[in-house]
Design a protein around this motif. Structure first.
Motif, short mmCIF file in Angstrom:
data_model
loop_
_atom_site.label_atom_id
_atom_site.label_comp_id
_atom_site.label_asym_id
_atom_site.label_seq_id
_atom_site.Cartn_x
_atom_site.Cartn_y
_atom_site.Cartn_z
N SER A 1 9.40 40.02 3.69
CA SER A 1 9.19 41.31 3.02
C SER A 1 10.48 42.11 2.93
N ILE A 2 11.36 41.95 3.90
CA ILE A 2 12.65 42.64 3.86
C ILE A 2 13.47 42.12 2.69
N THR B 1 6.91 41.22 7.67
CA THR B 1 7.55 39.91 7.80
C THR B 1 9.00 40.00 7.35
N SER B 2 9.81 39.09 7.83
CA SER B 2 11.21 39.07 7.40
C SER B 2 11.30 38.81 5.89
N GLY C 1 12.07 43.05 10.83
CA GLY C 1 10.69 42.95 10.39
C GLY C 1 9.72 43.30 11.51
#
Length: 191
Positions: A39-40, A36-37, A30
């Motif tokens: 979003s991954i 952001t993580s 991210g």
């Protein structure tokens, strides 16, 4: 959204080539992509899903490069002579490894879906090498041709490991030259 997914895959590929599957983590990816993580997770619900997608993309891209190599020359000996250069490129890019070779070393710790994609990479490589050997008139039966294809694949991957462990690409070149001298690989036309 497609661009973000591609950026994640590119960052994950670079990470996995340097640190393997174990090195993949959403927080660092991210940060590398600027998201952001969480979003991954929208694109890849789990580390296993991400690892499988990265390995799949890697072998698909590799197959495209192998097919293009054949289409450019249609000379199997030339293709076989060029083959080690495909692996050399990873070393040229920050002393990285073949992604699936690195992940194969982590076999026991990989989720099944990642293992399948890593095996697919090896299968693509061996099938292409066998096709080149057959087209070059190797003359041996299919079992011997497949054994030689596996030997070439393993030898080139092993040369990459040796060179990476010394952070010295000349080690790779020397080993490949030895393979050419022994007859495992044909000599390049410009050598």
């Amino acid at each position: 959204m497609a661009d973000r997914r591609e950026a994640i895959l590119a960052a994950a590929r670079a990470t996995a080539q340097a640190h393997g599957y174990a090195g993949l983590n959403f927080r660092d990816l991210g940060a590398a992509v600027g998201i952001t993580s969480a979003s991954i997770h929208y694109h890849f619900p789990s580390k296993a899903a991400l690892g499988a997608a990265v390995a799949r993309r890697y072998w698909e891209d590799s197959k495209v490069r192998l097919d293009a190599l054949w289409e450019e020359s249609e000379d199997p000996l030339s293709c076989l002579a060029e083959y080690p250069r495909l692996f050399r490129r990873a070393l040229e890019d920050g002393n990285r490894m073949c992604l699936c070779g690195f992940m194969a070393a982590e076999h026991d710790d990989l989720p099944d879906e990642v293992r399948l994609e890593v095996r697919a990479f090896a299968d693509v490589q061996v099938a292409w090498l066998a096709r080149m050997l057959l087209a070059a008139g190797a003359g041996e039966g299919p079992t011997v041709i497949e054994q030689k294809a596996r030997a070439i694949f393993a030898a080139v991957g092993g040369a990459q490991v040796m060179a990476r462990s010394r952070a010295d690409i000349s080690v790779y070149d020397d080993i490949i030259a030895g393979y050419r001298a022994s007859g495992l690989l044909p000599a390049c036309r410009d050598e």
